[in-house]
Motif scaffolding. Structure first.
Motif, short mmCIF file in Angstrom:
data_model
loop_
_atom_site.label_atom_id
_atom_site.label_comp_id
_atom_site.label_asym_id
_atom_site.label_seq_id
_atom_site.Cartn_x
_atom_site.Cartn_y
_atom_site.Cartn_z
N ALA A 107 37.28 -40.60 46.00
CA ALA A 107 35.94 -40.07 46.23
C ALA A 107 36.03 -38.64 46.76
O ALA A 107 35.10 -37.86 46.67
N ASP A 108 37.20 -38.29 47.35
CA ASP A 108 37.42 -36.92 47.84
C ASP A 108 38.87 -36.53 47.57
O ASP A 108 39.62 -36.21 48.49
N ALA A 109 39.23 -36.61 46.29
CA ALA A 109 40.57 -36.21 45.85
C ALA A 109 41.70 -36.80 46.71
O ALA A 109 42.65 -36.11 47.07
N ASN A 156 41.37 -39.00 60.47
CA ASN A 156 39.99 -38.99 60.99
C ASN A 156 39.15 -40.10 60.38
O ASN A 156 38.25 -40.64 61.02
N HIS A 157 39.45 -40.42 59.10
CA HIS A 157 38.62 -41.40 58.40
C HIS A 157 39.46 -42.15 57.38
O HIS A 157 40.51 -41.67 56.96
N THR A 158 38.99 -43.31 56.98
CA THR A 158 39.64 -44.03 55.87
C THR A 158 38.66 -44.01 54.70
O THR A 158 37.58 -43.43 54.80
N ILE A 187 29.83 -32.69 56.83
CA ILE A 187 30.42 -31.40 56.44
C ILE A 187 30.13 -31.13 54.96
O ILE A 187 30.01 -29.99 54.54
N PHE A 188 30.04 -32.21 54.19
CA PHE A 188 29.77 -32.06 52.76
C PHE A 188 28.28 -32.01 52.44
O PHE A 188 27.88 -32.09 51.28
N GLY A 189 27.44 -31.95 53.46
CA GLY A 189 25.99 -31.90 53.24
C GLY A 189 25.35 -33.26 53.42
O GLY A 189 25.99 -34.30 53.24
N PHE A 221 54.46 -34.06 58.41
CA PHE A 221 53.09 -34.41 58.02
C PHE A 221 52.18 -33.20 58.16
O PHE A 221 52.25 -32.48 59.17
N ARG A 222 51.32 -33.03 57.20
CA ARG A 222 50.21 -32.08 57.35
C ARG A 222 49.06 -32.96 57.82
O ARG A 222 48.70 -33.95 57.17
N VAL A 223 48.52 -32.65 58.99
CA VAL A 223 47.51 -33.52 59.59
C VAL A 223 46.12 -33.02 59.24
O VAL A 223 45.69 -31.94 59.66
N ASP A 224 45.43 -33.85 58.45
CA ASP A 224 44.11 -33.51 57.94
C ASP A 224 43.06 -33.53 59.06
O ASP A 224 43.04 -34.46 59.87
N VAL A 225 42.18 -32.54 59.07
CA VAL A 225 41.10 -32.45 60.06
C VAL A 225 41.67 -32.77 61.46
O VAL A 225 41.16 -33.63 62.19
N ALA A 226 42.71 -32.04 61.81
CA ALA A 226 43.42 -32.33 63.06
C ALA A 226 42.56 -32.07 64.29
O ALA A 226 42.88 -32.53 65.38
N ALA A 277 30.38 -27.31 59.54
CA ALA A 277 31.12 -26.65 58.47
C ALA A 277 32.60 -26.81 58.76
O ALA A 277 33.00 -27.06 59.88
N MET A 278 33.38 -26.68 57.72
CA MET A 278 34.80 -26.87 57.90
C MET A 278 35.50 -25.55 57.69
O MET A 278 36.14 -25.02 58.58
N VAL A 279 35.33 -24.99 56.53
CA VAL A 279 36.20 -23.88 56.16
C VAL A 279 35.96 -22.59 56.91
O VAL A 279 36.89 -21.83 57.09
N ALA A 299 49.12 -28.74 61.72
CA ALA A 299 47.70 -29.05 61.89
C ALA A 299 46.82 -28.31 60.91
O ALA A 299 46.93 -27.09 60.78
N GLU A 300 45.94 -29.06 60.26
CA GLU A 300 44.83 -28.41 59.56
C GLU A 300 43.67 -28.45 60.55
O GLU A 300 42.98 -29.46 60.68
N ALA A 301 43.52 -27.39 61.31
CA ALA A 301 42.48 -27.38 62.33
C ALA A 301 41.72 -26.06 62.21
O ALA A 301 42.29 -25.00 62.47
N ASN A 358 44.20 -22.41 49.65
CA ASN A 358 44.58 -23.82 49.61
C ASN A 358 43.58 -24.57 48.74
O ASN A 358 42.72 -23.95 48.11
N HIS A 359 43.68 -25.89 48.73
CA HIS A 359 42.85 -26.69 47.83
C HIS A 359 41.39 -26.77 48.28
O HIS A 359 40.60 -27.46 47.66
N ASP A 360 41.04 -26.12 49.39
CA ASP A 360 39.66 -26.15 49.88
C ASP A 360 38.97 -24.79 49.75
O ASP A 360 37.82 -24.65 50.17
N THR A 361 39.68 -23.80 49.24
CA THR A 361 39.10 -22.44 49.25
C THR A 361 39.16 -21.82 47.86
O THR A 361 40.03 -22.17 47.05
N GLY A 407 31.54 -25.82 45.52
CA GLY A 407 32.65 -26.72 45.83
C GLY A 407 34.01 -26.22 45.36
O GLY A 407 34.15 -25.10 44.89
N ARG A 408 34.98 -27.15 45.51
CA ARG A 408 36.38 -26.75 45.48
C ARG A 408 37.11 -27.03 44.18
O ARG A 408 38.32 -26.81 44.09
N ASP A 409 36.40 -27.53 43.17
CA ASP A 409 37.11 -27.89 41.93
C ASP A 409 37.79 -26.70 41.26
O ASP A 409 38.85 -26.85 40.66
C1 GLC Z 1 40.45 -31.56 54.83
C2 GLC Z 1 41.00 -31.50 53.44
C3 GLC Z 1 39.86 -31.55 52.48
C4 GLC Z 1 39.11 -32.85 52.69
C5 GLC Z 1 38.67 -33.02 54.14
C6 GLC Z 1 38.26 -34.42 54.42
O1 GLC Z 1 39.70 -30.45 55.11
O2 GLC Z 1 41.80 -30.36 53.28
O3 GLC Z 1 40.28 -31.42 51.16
O4 GLC Z 1 37.97 -32.89 51.87
O5 GLC Z 1 39.71 -32.73 55.01
O6 GLC Z 1 39.37 -35.27 54.47
#
Ligand code: GLC
Length: 552
Positions: free
Chosen positions: A33-35, A76-78, A121-123, A178-183, A200-202, A261-263, A322-325, A409-411
């Motif tokens: 649902a979110d790559a 952060n989430h499953t 964050i996604f609206g 590990f790259r820690v997502d939404v650290a 917002a995230m980015v 950290a992805e923070a 990165n894959h979000d920008t 979006g990020r596609d």
């Molecule tokens: C991070 C990821 C992003 C994902 C989000 C939610 O920001 O880099 O691609 O959508 O977390 O897990």
């Protein structure tokens, strides 16, 4: 979508490129649902990408080539299809299984209103109401991202021990980090208070006045006063306790395992609290990514980051895409090269691709000469631009759907790489019995960026990256020390010139649109080691616009 055996087949290419580690975005079981950032089983590979045996094979081959493997961890989430959430859904309010997530009663007479005003964050709303087992409308659950990504309750010790067990599962298999997502997520302010800021995230959460916000790196207090207003769901103090515990887990293992950290946290002083000696080892430096093509902004980002990491004794990191920008090659080719669009569609301004590439290569020449760790996004080494005209019906980013297309979006940055210009899908499924079209279509212009068109071609972007990475390693730039060449009058960011020394190397970049005359003595004393583009240095000894050189 690509798979792990495909990654294995490209390890030699990565080795030849000159990188020493590879970070893989999530390949775990997931409804996508979110790559893949919606994980339904943290201990298995999604059949789309292969099997655990394929993972082990990839890891073995990577290690044989002295390439380290960093996997993505999404704490952060499953996924809502994770066994825990399936159980929580079926259970009663107040039950132990619900307590693994953040369930609350709704407001209003019938509980028909969400528990607070948080936005995803996604609206859209950050809460979704369940239909209970008996068919009646029930409790709401929090999802900072998509409805299919329920937030875990990190106040519950069971969540902590489970995630530590997941870390051990992959460490036991031999991953290097590990790259820690939404650290900066996970912990939410007590009572989940309403918040009127924009989720917002980015962009990170912009400091209202960064001068006021220069909180010291060892400050323990919450970011009161430096956010506008402080967010109750990001960068909470409690998150550091989690990383202190993970630091201990990593210590149980041999080798040099790491967490990055992805923070999206500002300012830099706040970010480096994630990389204090007993927490993580690195954090992505998004200030550098957000600086755009601008000598003053880039200088400030570099100076701030180096000062901040020094205060905690950690290495800095550098990243441009990165894959979000939107890919930086494309951003740098827009009329505002410091802009940060959340995706680009055919209705938006289209970039000057050639100009963007010129600048991207010059920026890479700057980044790859900096001390610390440099992260490349796949395709950076080919100079790949964003796909800026993807049709709406092909877009898969949940942010596009949730904002009804307001956020593109990020596609566009996730379109598969072109390997062979003459093959279907530019060789994305090269070697398969039935070559298939890639999961997102590539624009026709990708043919000219194909790896086989650049391999061995002097002056190509791929060869430029290989050369830069080889020199980076030869001169040990990652372990070096930066010195701005202010005293010699070279470094003048307000005049579009950026210049520094790292060990034996001198870097000179011209951000302007006029050639920069260099004195003959300056050039005679030094040898040119790298040109960001073949014509970076003119016959008259001028540094061309949008270009950079390395001298020794
Ligand atoms: C991070 C990821 C992003 C994902 C989000 C939610 O920001 O880099 O691609 O959508 O977390 O897990």
């Amino acid at each position: 979508m690509g798979d792990l055996p495909g990654v294995t087949s490209k390890l030699e290419y990565l080795k030849e490129l000159g990188v020493d580690a590879v970070w893989l975005s999530p390949f775990y079981a997931s409804p996508q649902a979110d790559a893949g950032y919606d994980v339904s089983d943290y201990r298995d590979v999604d059949p789309r990408f292969g099997s655990l045996a394929d993972f082990d094979e990839m890891l073995t081959q990577a290690h044989a080539l002295k390439l380290r493997i960093i996997v993505d961890l999404v704490p952060n989430h499953t996924s809502d299809e994770h066994e825990w959430f399936v159980q929580a859904r079926a259970a009663k309010p107040g039950s132990e299984t619900r307590n693994r997530y953040i369930f609350r009663e709704g407001k209003g007479e019938q509980g028909e209103l969400p528990p607070n005003n948080w936005q995803s964050i996604f609206g859209g709303n950050a809460w979704t109401r369940l239909v209970e087992a008996d068919g009646t409308p029930g409790q709401w659950y929090l999802h900072l991202f998509d409805t299919k990504q329920p937030d875990l309750n990190w106040e519950n010790p069971e969540v902590r021990s489970e995630m530590e067990a997941v870390l051990r599962f992959w460490l036991d298999r031999g991953v290097d980090g590990f790259r820690v997502d939404v650290a900066h997520g996970m912990i939410k302010a007590e009572g989940l208070p309403d918040w009127d800021g924009a989720a917002a995230m980015v962009e990170g959460q912009q400091a209202e006045d960064s001068a006021d916000s220069a909180d010291s790196a060892d400050s323990e207090k919450a970011p009161e006063g430096n956010m506008n207003p402080p967010s109750p769901f990001f960068d909470q103090e409690g998150v550091h306790e989690i990383y202190r515990a993970w630091n201990q887990v990593l210590k149980e293992y041999d080798g040099d395992r790491m967490l990055v950290a992805e923070a999206w946290v500002e300012p830099a002083e706040r970010l480096v609290r994630y990389i204090r000696p007993d927490e993580m080892q690195q954090a992505f430096n998004f200030e550098f990514l957000l600086a755009g093509w601008d000598a003053e902004r880039m200088t400030a980002a570099i100076t701030n980051s180096l000062a901040a990491v020094e205060s905690v004794g950690a290495p800095s990191t550098w990243v441009m895409s990165n894959h979000d920008t939107v890919r930086h090659t494309t951003r740098y080719g827009l009329s505002t090269p410091t802009g940060f669009p959340k995706g680009i569609s055919a209705a938006d301004e289209q970039p000057d691709e050639a100009l963007g590439l010129l600048r991207a290569r010059a920026a890479a020449a700057i980044m790859l000469a900096l001390p610390g760790s440099a992260y490349l996004y796949q395709g950076d080494e080919l100079g790949l631009p964003e796909h800026t005209t993807l049709a709406a019906e092909l877009r898969q980013d949940p942010a596009f759907a949730r904002t009804k297309g307001e956020e593109i979006g990020r596609d566009g940055c996730r379109v598969p790489l072109p390997w062979y210009d003459q093959e279907p899908g530019y060789g994305f499924s090269h070697g398969s019995v039935e070559p298939s079209q890639p999961w997102l279509p590539q624009p026709e212009s990708f043919a000219s960026y194909a790896a086989d068109r650049q391999d061995g071609v002097p002056g190509s972007t791929l060869e430029f990256y290989r050369e830069a990475l080889a020199l980076r390693s030869e001169y040990e730039l990652g372990q070096g020390v930066l010195e701005w060449l202010e005293a010699s009058g070279l470094h003048q960011p307000d005049k579009d010139i950026l210049s520094f020394r790292n060990g034996e190397l001198t870097v000179l970049a011209n951000f302007g649109d006029q050639p920069l005359a260099l004195s003959t003595e300056f050039l005679e004393d030094r040898g040119v080691r790298l040109r960001s583009q073949p014509k970076a240095l003119t016959e008259n000894g001028e540094l061309a616009p949008n270009s950079a050189i390395w001298l020794s």
